[in-house]
Design a protein around this motif. Structure first.
Motif, PDB file in Angstrom:
ATOM      1  N   GLY A  72      -4.301 -40.074  12.519  1.00 21.57           N
ATOM      2  CA  GLY A  72      -4.477 -41.510  12.372  1.00 21.57           C
ATOM      3  C   GLY A  72      -3.292 -42.359  12.750  1.00 21.57           C
ATOM      4  O   GLY A  72      -3.177 -43.504  12.295  1.00 21.57           O
ATOM      5  N   GLU A  73      -2.420 -41.865  13.623  1.00 18.82           N
ATOM      6  CA  GLU A  73      -1.219 -42.613  13.989  1.00 18.82           C
ATOM      7  C   GLU A  73      -1.428 -43.504  15.198  1.00 18.82           C
ATOM      8  O   GLU A  73      -0.513 -44.224  15.611  1.00 18.82           O
ATOM      9  CB  GLU A  73      -0.052 -41.636  14.257  1.00 18.82           C
ATOM     10  N   THR A  74      -2.619 -43.456  15.799  1.00 18.84           N
ATOM     11  CA  THR A  74      -2.921 -44.308  16.961  1.00 18.84           C
ATOM     12  C   THR A  74      -4.150 -45.139  16.650  1.00 18.84           C
ATOM     13  O   THR A  74      -5.215 -44.934  17.204  1.00 18.84           O
ATOM     14  CB  THR A  74      -3.161 -43.440  18.214  1.00 18.84           C
ATOM     15  N   PRO A  75      -4.030 -46.085  15.720  1.00 16.31           N
ATOM     16  CA  PRO A  75      -5.221 -46.802  15.240  1.00 16.31           C
ATOM     17  C   PRO A  75      -5.842 -47.721  16.289  1.00 16.31           C
ATOM     18  O   PRO A  75      -5.147 -48.248  17.156  1.00 16.31           O
ATOM     19  CB  PRO A  75      -4.672 -47.617  14.065  1.00 16.31           C
ATOM     20  N   SER A  76      -7.164 -47.861  16.171  1.00 17.85           N
ATOM     21  CA  SER A  76      -7.885 -48.811  17.018  1.00 17.85           C
ATOM     22  C   SER A  76      -7.921 -50.150  16.293  1.00 17.85           C
ATOM     23  O   SER A  76      -8.746 -50.377  15.416  1.00 17.85           O
ATOM     24  CB  SER A  76      -9.300 -48.308  17.271  1.00 17.85           C
ATOM     25  N   LEU A  77      -6.988 -51.038  16.639  1.00 15.44           N
ATOM     26  CA  LEU A  77      -6.880 -52.328  15.966  1.00 15.44           C
ATOM     27  C   LEU A  77      -7.543 -53.415  16.810  1.00 15.44           C
ATOM     28  O   LEU A  77      -7.673 -53.283  18.032  1.00 15.44           O
ATOM     29  CB  LEU A  77      -5.402 -52.678  15.741  1.00 15.44           C
ATOM     30  N   ALA A 131      -1.120 -36.839  16.691  1.00 11.90           N
ATOM     31  CA  ALA A 131      -1.028 -38.266  16.334  1.00 11.90           C
ATOM     32  C   ALA A 131      -2.415 -38.868  16.205  1.00 11.90           C
ATOM     33  O   ALA A 131      -2.673 -39.672  15.299  1.00 11.90           O
ATOM     34  CB  ALA A 131      -0.216 -39.015  17.376  1.00 11.90           C
ATOM     35  N   LEU A 132      -3.338 -38.509  17.095  1.00 10.38           N
ATOM     36  CA  LEU A 132      -4.709 -39.015  17.015  1.00 10.38           C
ATOM     37  C   LEU A 132      -5.402 -38.457  15.779  1.00 10.38           C
ATOM     38  O   LEU A 132      -6.049 -39.209  15.037  1.00 10.38           O
ATOM     39  CB  LEU A 132      -5.480 -38.607  18.280  1.00 10.38           C
ATOM     40  N   ILE A 133      -5.272 -37.155  15.547  1.00  7.05           N
ATOM     41  CA  ILE A 133      -5.939 -36.506  14.419  1.00  7.05           C
ATOM     42  C   ILE A 133      -5.466 -37.091  13.101  1.00  7.05           C
ATOM     43  O   ILE A 133      -6.244 -37.276  12.158  1.00  7.05           O
ATOM     44  CB  ILE A 133      -5.697 -34.982  14.462  1.00  7.05           C
ATOM     45  N   ILE A 165     -10.791 -43.472  19.273  1.00  8.93           N
ATOM     46  CA  ILE A 165     -10.917 -43.442  20.732  1.00  8.93           C
ATOM     47  C   ILE A 165     -12.245 -44.032  21.194  1.00  8.93           C
ATOM     48  O   ILE A 165     -12.546 -44.029  22.385  1.00  8.93           O
ATOM     49  CB  ILE A 165     -10.769 -42.008  21.272  1.00  8.93           C
ATOM     50  N   ASP A 166     -13.044 -44.545  20.243  1.00 10.38           N
ATOM     51  CA  ASP A 166     -14.323 -45.146  20.602  1.00 10.38           C
ATOM     52  C   ASP A 166     -14.118 -46.635  20.874  1.00 10.38           C
ATOM     53  O   ASP A 166     -13.727 -47.377  19.968  1.00 10.38           O
ATOM     54  CB  ASP A 166     -15.338 -44.947  19.477  1.00 10.38           C
ATOM     55  N   PRO A 167     -14.384 -47.097  22.086  1.00 11.20           N
ATOM     56  CA  PRO A 167     -14.125 -48.501  22.412  1.00 11.20           C
ATOM     57  C   PRO A 167     -15.029 -49.482  21.675  1.00 11.20           C
ATOM     58  O   PRO A 167     -14.772 -50.695  21.694  1.00 11.20           O
ATOM     59  CB  PRO A 167     -14.375 -48.564  23.926  1.00 11.20           C
ATOM     60  N   GLU A 168     -16.074 -48.976  21.019  1.00  7.31           N
ATOM     61  CA  GLU A 168     -17.001 -49.865  20.317  1.00  7.31           C
ATOM     62  C   GLU A 168     -16.715 -49.954  18.820  1.00  7.31           C
ATOM     63  O   GLU A 168     -17.446 -50.621  18.089  1.00  7.31           O
ATOM     64  CB  GLU A 168     -18.439 -49.396  20.535  1.00  7.31           C
ATOM     65  N   LEU A 169     -15.658 -49.284  18.367  1.00  6.18           N
ATOM     66  CA  LEU A 169     -15.297 -49.300  16.953  1.00  6.18           C
ATOM     67  C   LEU A 169     -13.866 -49.805  16.773  1.00  6.18           C
ATOM     68  O   LEU A 169     -13.001 -49.571  17.619  1.00  6.18           O
ATOM     69  CB  LEU A 169     -15.402 -47.897  16.344  1.00  6.18           C
ATOM     70  N   VAL A 170     -13.620 -50.490  15.659  1.00  8.81           N
ATOM     71  CA  VAL A 170     -12.260 -50.888  15.284  1.00  8.81           C
ATOM     72  C   VAL A 170     -12.094 -50.646  13.789  1.00  8.81           C
ATOM     73  O   VAL A 170     -13.065 -50.626  13.030  1.00  8.81           O
ATOM     74  CB  VAL A 170     -11.979 -52.376  15.593  1.00  8.81           C
ATOM     75  N   ARG A 171     -10.851 -50.456  13.388  1.00  6.82           N
ATOM     76  CA  ARG A 171     -10.582 -50.300  11.955  1.00  6.82           C
ATOM     77  C   ARG A 171     -10.753 -51.632  11.232  1.00  6.82           C
ATOM     78  O   ARG A 171     -10.534 -52.704  11.798  1.00  6.82           O
ATOM     79  CB  ARG A 171      -9.178 -49.767  11.720  1.00  6.82           C
ATOM     80  N   VAL A 172     -11.094 -51.501   9.974  1.00 10.30           N
ATOM     81  CA  VAL A 172     -11.246 -52.654   9.096  1.00 10.30           C
ATOM     82  C   VAL A 172      -9.899 -52.923   8.418  1.00 10.30           C
ATOM     83  O   VAL A 172      -9.202 -51.985   8.020  1.00 10.30           O
ATOM     84  CB  VAL A 172     -12.338 -52.374   8.035  1.00 10.30           C
ATOM     85  N   PRO A 173      -9.481 -54.174   8.296  1.00 12.56           N
ATOM     86  CA  PRO A 173      -8.237 -54.473   7.574  1.00 12.56           C
ATOM     87  C   PRO A 173      -8.261 -53.820   6.186  1.00 12.56           C
ATOM     88  O   PRO A 173      -9.319 -53.792   5.559  1.00 12.56           O
ATOM     89  CB  PRO A 173      -8.234 -56.001   7.469  1.00 12.56           C
ATOM     90  N   PRO A 174      -7.168 -53.260   5.685  1.00 17.80           N
ATOM     91  CA  PRO A 174      -5.802 -53.327   6.210  1.00 17.80           C
ATOM     92  C   PRO A 174      -5.432 -52.197   7.177  1.00 17.80           C
ATOM     93  O   PRO A 174      -4.230 -51.898   7.327  1.00 17.80           O
ATOM     94  CB  PRO A 174      -4.969 -53.241   4.933  1.00 17.80           C
ATOM     95  N   TYR A 175      -6.396 -51.535   7.801  1.00 19.28           N
ATOM     96  CA  TYR A 175      -6.174 -50.622   8.926  1.00 19.28           C
ATOM     97  C   TYR A 175      -5.535 -49.288   8.554  1.00 19.28           C
ATOM     98  O   TYR A 175      -5.145 -48.531   9.434  1.00 19.28           O
ATOM     99  CB  TYR A 175      -5.323 -51.285  10.021  1.00 19.28           C
ATOM    100  N   THR A 176      -5.403 -48.979   7.286  1.00 21.34           N
ATOM    101  CA  THR A 176      -4.729 -47.743   6.875  1.00 21.34           C
ATOM    102  C   THR A 176      -5.664 -46.545   7.010  1.00 21.34           C
ATOM    103  O   THR A 176      -6.890 -46.677   7.055  1.00 21.34           O
ATOM    104  CB  THR A 176      -4.262 -47.840   5.410  1.00 21.34           C
TER     105      THR A 176
END
Length: 296
Positions: free
Chosen positions: A290-295, A286-288, A238-249
């Protein structure tokens, strides 16, 4: 024998110093020292040896500690039984949980509960310390564990998932296919410098750099491009300044439980609070998990 003296005596036995006992009892350290001296004088016995390492129980102190511990448990049992029959929605509930859950997940739910039940007051202990619910150090505990203690009742609310995150402003650098391979993990401590498990195996060549124990500070370090961090999904997704690293799992790491003592199963305000929090946390599952990833 004054029960209040026994409470001071038991606390010094458990923590090994006057100052630590004062902190736990929320009194001045001079008060603890005075009560211990008074207790020893009333018994005509020296209960502690004062050493540079702390207060060590004498043989008679050890005997009194064993008996007083049994008495404390019986008195706590009586108190729990009385409180357990309380059917009012009035008074105080003592809640213990790790501070990161209070800050990033549960505090809005606490606020909503207090709006619905204004006669109930929350005392919140934001600590990873395992509070003794049998001794009523707390009424309700949110704990990360696989199996809760047998003397408590409760339910598993969710599985805490983690994922690998990078600063969103670093996304253009991913166009260089070699950039990601040159990054580093943000470590925790000397003992836990490198992560392990499924997430870590995705990037076996990452070196470890820096040491930051706090998850909140790790997130800030990651935002400021100090490295790649493994963070709880409920913080980072939920942090707009962070994104997951590939492969996003993501990877399930801890079970989140809400627990209380069986003697409080019929206490109206505690069970109302547990039901309310259970519903709110499951709505955020879903958030807890990890089902709503920041991609990207």
């Amino acid at each position: 024998m004054n029960w209040d003296d026994l409470k001071f005596f038991l606390m010094v036995c458990r923590v090994g110093s006057i100052r630590a006992a004062a902190v736990n009892l929320k009194v001045n350290h001079a008060t603890v020292s005075r009560r211990i001296k008074s207790f020893e004088a009333s018994l005509g016995q020296r209960l502690f040896e004062r050493t540079p390492q702390g207060y060590i129980k004498t043989p008679i102190g050890e005997e009194i500690y064993e008996e007083a511990s049994h008495l404390e448990e019986r008195l706590n049992c009586v108190e729990r039984r009385v409180i357990g029959k309380d059917n009012t929605l009035f008074g105080e509930i003592r809640v213990t949980l790790p501070d990161i859950f209070a800050q990033k997940l549960l505090m809005p739910f606490f606020g909503e509960f207090c709006q619905l039940y204004p006669e109930i007051e929350l005392e919140i202990f934001d600590s990873t310390k395992v509070f003794n619910l049998a001794n009523r150090e707390a009424d309700i505990a949110f704990r990360l564990c696989h199996e809760p203690p047998e003397y408590l009742i409760g339910r598993k609310l969710a599985v805490i998932h983690r994922a690998c995150y990078m600063a969103k402003k670093s996304l253009p650098k991913l166009e260089d296919e070699n950039w990601l391979a040159q990054q580093n993990w943000i470590g925790w401590t000397d003992k836990f410098r490198r992560p392990v498990g499924k997430l870590a195996r995705e990037y076996p060549k990452f070196r470890s750099k820096h040491k930051i124990v706090s998850a909140a500070l790790q997130a800030q370090a990651c935002i400021n491009e100090m490295g790649i961090s493994i963070l709880p999904c409920f913080i980072a997704d939920i942090d707009p300044e962070l994104v997951r690293v590939p492969p996003y799992t993501s990877e399930g790491k801890y079970d989140l439980w809400v627990l209380n003592h069986p003697d409080l199963r019929n206490n109206a305000k505690i069970q109302t609070f547990v039901r309310f929090m259970t519903q709110k946390i499951q709505q955020s599952r879903a958030l807890i998990e990890g089902e709503t990833p920041s991609l990207p």
